[in-house]
Design a protein around this motif. Structure first.
Motif, PDB file in Angstrom:
ATOM      1  N   SER A 112       0.594  -1.374  -0.079  1.00  0.00           N
ATOM      2  CA  SER A 112      -0.022   0.038   0.137  1.00  0.00           C
ATOM      3  C   SER A 112       0.881   1.490  -0.139  1.00  0.00           C
ATOM      4  N   CYS A 116       1.026   3.620  -3.278  1.00  0.00           N
ATOM      5  CA  CYS A 116       0.071   4.559  -3.001  1.00  0.00           C
ATOM      6  C   CYS A 116       0.822   5.924  -2.322  1.00  0.00           C
ATOM      7  N   LEU A 140      -8.707  -2.975   5.850  1.00  0.00           N
ATOM      8  CA  LEU A 140      -9.662  -2.696   4.796  1.00  0.00           C
ATOM      9  C   LEU A 140     -11.227  -3.447   5.266  1.00  0.00           C
ATOM     10  N   VAL A 183      -2.194   0.253   7.658  1.00  0.00           N
ATOM     11  CA  VAL A 183      -2.866   1.232   6.798  1.00  0.00           C
ATOM     12  C   VAL A 183      -4.274   0.805   6.717  1.00  0.00           C
ATOM     13  N   TRP A 185      -8.016   1.994   5.715  1.00  0.00           N
ATOM     14  CA  TRP A 185      -8.497   2.532   4.444  1.00  0.00           C
ATOM     15  C   TRP A 185     -10.073   2.978   4.942  1.00  0.00           C
ATOM     16  N   LYS A 195      -9.914   6.723   0.985  1.00  0.00           N
ATOM     17  CA  LYS A 195      -8.530   7.232   0.966  1.00  0.00           C
ATOM     18  C   LYS A 195      -7.717   6.302   2.160  1.00  0.00           C
ATOM     19  N   GLY A 196      -6.519   6.405   1.835  1.00  0.00           N
ATOM     20  CA  GLY A 196      -5.550   5.483   2.830  1.00  0.00           C
ATOM     21  C   GLY A 196      -4.744   6.360   3.818  1.00  0.00           C
ATOM     22  N   ALA A 241      -3.389   7.779  -3.102  1.00  0.00           N
ATOM     23  CA  ALA A 241      -4.475   7.091  -3.075  1.00  0.00           C
ATOM     24  C   ALA A 241      -5.785   7.847  -2.950  1.00  0.00           C
ATOM     25  N   THR A 247      -6.922   1.440  -4.044  1.00  0.00           N
ATOM     26  CA  THR A 247      -6.924   0.136  -3.030  1.00  0.00           C
ATOM     27  C   THR A 247      -6.923  -1.102  -3.928  1.00  0.00           C
TER      28      THR A 247
END
Length: 396
Positions: A112, A116, A140, A183, A185, A195-196, A241, A247
């Protein structure tokens, strides 16, 4: 001369896929094999039974340098996806939980940031993660959102000056109970886009409760993450991202690794069934001498070899930069189905002993259930491939 006496004959790598590696790549693969044999295998049954993680193996994994293996620069190896996939298979061949730990950390979390993040973020996070000095997670999935993550995330992100405020929950997050960063999301309340964010696990308002009573991947420490007004600096928002498409790019890359893990899971079950059949005697001879047992073994080997070959070609497409969602999805769907079938046959071959951990087949049967589901169920991946071959979407 019998088949087993042939020079270089390998009853596991039946079509000699390892020959596609260079000598240095093969050397690293074999170093991983030695690591799993000497460091992981002796302790895994105790940890699997107790649902604990063998932290003593992490420094040895650091020495191997296999985290974020295909990423270039930022302290990462810059190797081929083909080698990375074979290493994922090699880890799962001994233990699917250790393979998952590395896949979450080196694939999903590091991936990620690599795909990103800005150059500054990649330089700030990736070198320490490549050394396993910082362990990462990937947030996620949510308690009420699995396959529908593309449009239905309930975790929210709200801009507040130079910071963001995150609220929500994430479920099934591997490494979350002991890792250093996750990370996350989340859906931006302003524009509705995903968005991350790189969130330090010791941030105020961040809690991760260990999920208990699992029947699969018991060594993996899955956490139920709660985000209660967690403040994250704008500098920790993944700068590249801006929607779920970003993603999905991470998932496209790591889904291939899960297909490789499925091959490893099936391979481990097959190898343990083969070893058992050679030594277990009934009616005065090893059961490997019976026709029905050989039939099961050949069916298992056929599944492993076919899935292995599919993953080899998928990794080659990745290395050529032309792999698409449809390629990863077909591999994930096909390899996990064949895995499930193969571990079932291995369990059948061992009879009652198949449910005992000491024979190293029942564990693969259980762990296969998790690999079958995570990073896209068979049904979801089938719909992705179905849309590609028909030109028509069957998604609801």
């Amino acid at each position: 001369m019998s088949g087993n006496d042939l020079p270089g004959f390998d009853t596991s790598d039946f079509y000699s896929y390892e020959c596609l590696l260079t000598d240095p790549e093969r050397e690293l693969l074999h170093a991983v094999r030695t690591f799993t044999t000497t460091e992981v295998a002796p302790v895994l049954l105790e940890h699997w039974s107790r649902a604990t993680f063998p932290f003593q193996i992490v420094p040895e994994m650091s020495k191997l340098g296999i985290a974020g293996l295909p990423y270039r620069g930022f302290g990462c190896g810059g190797h081929r996806f083909l080698l990375d996939g074979m290493i994922a298979m090699e880890l799962a061949r001994t233990d699917c939980s250790v393979a998952t730990f590395n896949g979450v950390h080196g694939g999903l979390a590091m991936g990620s940031i690599y795909l990103c993040g800005s150059d500054e973020q990649r330089e700030r996070f990736l070198p320490a993660m490549a050394r396993y000095d910082k362990i990462g997670s990937f947030g996620l999935t949510e308690p009420d959102v699995g396959s529908g993550a593309s449009g239905g995330l309930q975790t929210t992100a709200r801009r507040d000056g130079d910071s963001w405020i995150l609220n929500g929950q994430k479920k099934w997050i591997g490494n979350a109970t002991f890792g250093d960063l996750t990370v996350i999301w989340a859906k931006d309340v302003a524009d509705g886009q995903v968005k991350g964010f790189v969130v330090e696990n010791n941030s105020p308002g961040f809690t991760a409760d260990k999920q208990m009573h699992k029947i699969a991947l018991r060594i993996v420490q899955n956490g139920l993450i709660t985000l209660d007004n967690v403040r994250v600096a704008e500098s920790d928002r993944l700068q590249r991202a801006t929607s779920f498409k970003d993603t999905a790019a991470v998932l496209r890359m790591t889904r291939a690794g899960v297909a490789w893990m499925a091959v490893g899971c099936a391979l481990g079950a097959y190898e343990n069934a083969l070893a058992y059949a050679r030594t277990r005697e009934q009616f005065g001879r090893p059961i490997a001498a019976f026709q029905l047992v050989q039939d099961l073994l050949v069916r298992m080997l056929g599944n492993v070899t076919a899935a292995y070959g599919l993953c080899v070609r998928l990794s080659q497409l990745q290395d050529e930069g032309i792999a698409e969602d449809r390629h990863s999805s077909l591999a994930k769907a096909f390899c996990t189905v064949r895995m499930r079938e193969t571990v079932g046959w291995a369990r059948e071959l061992l009879g009652g002993n198949g449910i005992l951990l000491e024979h190293n087949v029942g564990r693969f049967v259980a762990d296969a259930e998790a690999i079958y589901s995570y990073e896209g169920t068979r049904e979801m991946n089938t719909l992705i491939v179905g849309r590609a071959i028909t030109g028509l979407s069957a998604f609801a």
